[in-house]
Structures are given as structure tokens and as C-alpha cells.
Scaffold this motif. Sequence first.
Motif, PDB file in Angstrom:
ATOM      1  N   ALA A  85       0.836  -1.209   0.000  1.00 26.69           N
ATOM      2  CA  ALA A  85       0.000   0.000   0.000  1.00 26.69           C
ATOM      3  C   ALA A  85       0.871   1.259   0.000  1.00 26.69           C
ATOM      4  N   PHE A  86       1.961   1.245   0.739  1.00 31.19           N
ATOM      5  CA  PHE A  86       2.892   2.381   0.769  1.00 31.19           C
ATOM      6  C   PHE A  86       3.521   2.575  -0.607  1.00 31.19           C
ATOM      7  N   PRO A 106       8.703   4.573   6.563  1.00 28.09           N
ATOM      8  CA  PRO A 106       8.970   3.445   5.673  1.00 28.09           C
ATOM      9  C   PRO A 106       9.825   2.344   6.291  1.00 28.09           C
ATOM     10  N   ALA A 107      10.799   2.706   7.106  1.00 26.44           N
ATOM     11  CA  ALA A 107      11.670   1.690   7.708  1.00 26.44           C
ATOM     12  C   ALA A 107      10.883   0.758   8.623  1.00 26.44           C
ATOM     13  N   GLU A 108       9.902   1.278   9.342  1.00 30.66           N
ATOM     14  CA  GLU A 108       9.080   0.438  10.211  1.00 30.66           C
ATOM     15  C   GLU A 108       8.190  -0.487   9.389  1.00 30.66           C
ATOM     16  N   ILE A 109       7.652   0.029   8.308  1.00 32.71           N
ATOM     17  CA  ILE A 109       6.821  -0.807   7.441  1.00 32.71           C
ATOM     18  C   ILE A 109       7.669  -1.922   6.830  1.00 32.71           C
ATOM     19  N   ARG A 110       8.841  -1.574   6.338  1.00 29.14           N
ATOM     20  CA  ARG A 110       9.752  -2.565   5.752  1.00 29.14           C
ATOM     21  C   ARG A 110      10.138  -3.624   6.783  1.00 29.14           C
ATOM     22  N   GLY A 111      10.442  -3.203   7.999  1.00 35.40           N
ATOM     23  CA  GLY A 111      10.812  -4.144   9.058  1.00 35.40           C
ATOM     24  C   GLY A 111       9.690  -5.114   9.377  1.00 35.40           C
TER      25      GLY A 111
END
Length: 127
Positions: A85-86, A106-111
Motif C-alpha cells: 500500500a505504501f 517506511p523503515a518500520e513498514i519494511r521491518g
Amino acid sequence: MISTCRHFAVLSCALLRYRALAARARCGFATYFQPGQGVDHWITEYRQDGRWVRIDSEVLGGSLVAKPEDLPSDAFLTGGEAWAAFRRGHIDAATFGVYGTENWGPAEIRGNAIRDLAALNKVEMLP
């Protein structure tokens, strides 16, 4: 005893598997803790009647979400769903992260996408 949402998800997953139900822990973001935010969270999914049912065992019996035993699709985004979604521009990454910290974006979503992929392979990683 101090515990986190991950503990609830992994324990409920183990109990469901003990009852011979296909179950898996999922890492992602709950949208029902803070309005307008996706808060880092773990839930459990189990297979019933040909579909994966999402359950938040941490909030069962409470009033935080209408049906924690069968979460609607917009109540929880897995890490992979949030990442997709991002990337499509459908969500603002700045509203996704760990409540009470500066860890948002973004880093939290990727993690969480990575942790969710590991959880799908029965490796429920610590944050």
C-alpha cells in the motif's frame, strides 16, 4: 508478568495448532488503537471454512474493536500489505510505526514486512 502483542499472537498460534488447526502469527499494523494511525502489532490467523480468520487474542473480551475474534480486513494490515500500500501511494508511511516512540515511517513498514515473511515461515522474530 510483562508481555507484548507478539507473546499473545505466538501463544494463541501454538494453542490453535495444538487443537490441530492451521494457524500462523502475523506481524503488521493495527488501525484500531489510535485513530488515523497504523500501530505496530501482532495477531494470529487460523484456517476455518476455507479462509484465514484474523484474531487479536490480546483484546478479546474488550471493546476496542467490534469483533476481535474475526477482524475485518481494514482493522489490521500485515507488513506485506502495508508495504504494498505504501509503494502504491495508498498510505502515508509517517502514520505507521511503534506507538510511544519516534519509530515511524517506511523503515518500520519494511521491518514488519520482513518479520511477517519470517512468521509465515514459522520463525516469529523478536522486534
